[in-house]
Design a protein around this motif. Sequence first.
Motif, short mmCIF file in Angstrom:
data_model
loop_
_atom_site.label_atom_id
_atom_site.label_comp_id
_atom_site.label_asym_id
_atom_site.label_seq_id
_atom_site.Cartn_x
_atom_site.Cartn_y
_atom_site.Cartn_z
N GLY A 2 -11.94 -61.98 -28.50
CA GLY A 2 -11.20 -60.79 -28.19
C GLY A 2 -10.50 -60.29 -29.44
O GLY A 2 -10.71 -60.78 -30.53
N GLU A 3 -9.71 -59.29 -29.21
CA GLU A 3 -8.93 -58.80 -30.32
C GLU A 3 -7.51 -58.50 -29.87
O GLU A 3 -7.23 -58.42 -28.69
CB GLU A 3 -9.55 -57.61 -31.01
CG GLU A 3 -10.17 -56.46 -30.34
CD GLU A 3 -11.44 -56.61 -29.55
OE1 GLU A 3 -11.34 -56.17 -28.43
OE2 GLU A 3 -12.46 -57.09 -30.00
N ILE A 9 -4.27 -50.99 -34.63
CA ILE A 9 -5.36 -51.61 -35.39
C ILE A 9 -5.80 -52.86 -34.64
O ILE A 9 -4.99 -53.74 -34.35
CB ILE A 9 -4.91 -51.98 -36.82
CG1 ILE A 9 -4.49 -50.72 -37.57
CG2 ILE A 9 -6.01 -52.72 -37.55
CD1 ILE A 9 -3.87 -50.99 -38.91
N TYR A 10 -7.08 -52.91 -34.33
CA TYR A 10 -7.61 -54.06 -33.62
C TYR A 10 -7.94 -55.18 -34.62
O TYR A 10 -8.72 -54.98 -35.52
CB TYR A 10 -8.85 -53.68 -32.82
CG TYR A 10 -8.52 -52.81 -31.64
CD1 TYR A 10 -7.99 -53.38 -30.48
CD2 TYR A 10 -8.72 -51.44 -31.66
CE1 TYR A 10 -7.67 -52.60 -29.39
CE2 TYR A 10 -8.41 -50.65 -30.59
CZ TYR A 10 -7.88 -51.24 -29.45
OH TYR A 10 -7.56 -50.46 -28.37
N VAL A 11 -7.30 -56.32 -34.41
CA VAL A 11 -7.49 -57.47 -35.29
C VAL A 11 -8.20 -58.55 -34.48
O VAL A 11 -7.70 -58.98 -33.44
CB VAL A 11 -6.13 -58.01 -35.81
CG1 VAL A 11 -6.32 -59.22 -36.68
CG2 VAL A 11 -5.38 -56.92 -36.54
N PRO A 12 -9.39 -58.99 -34.95
CA PRO A 12 -10.09 -60.04 -34.21
C PRO A 12 -9.32 -61.35 -34.21
O PRO A 12 -8.68 -61.72 -35.20
CB PRO A 12 -11.41 -60.20 -34.96
CG PRO A 12 -11.46 -59.14 -35.98
CD PRO A 12 -10.12 -58.54 -36.12
N ILE A 13 -9.39 -62.06 -33.11
CA ILE A 13 -8.69 -63.34 -33.00
C ILE A 13 -9.28 -64.35 -33.98
O ILE A 13 -8.56 -65.19 -34.52
CB ILE A 13 -8.73 -63.85 -31.55
CG1 ILE A 13 -7.88 -62.92 -30.69
CG2 ILE A 13 -8.24 -65.27 -31.44
CD1 ILE A 13 -7.82 -63.27 -29.24
#
Length: 64
Positions: A2-3, A9-13
């Motif tokens: 997920g992110e 801003i979408y940051v990947p886990i």
Amino acid sequence: MGEINIYGIYVPILLIQAILAYVLLNLLMKAMNRWVEQDWIALPGIFYLCVYVVILGGVHWLFL
């Protein structure tokens, strides 16, 4: 996976896990430098890469 949304801003886990594993690797590298200087570890670059992959796997397992 997920992110996480940080201020739009979408940051990947996985990126967060990789950064955490890198910080842990740096702490371990400071402790293991004595072994490298005494030539107990033949190829430190490959050794540290393997340690990083193991740490990343452990951090990923903790996040699940």
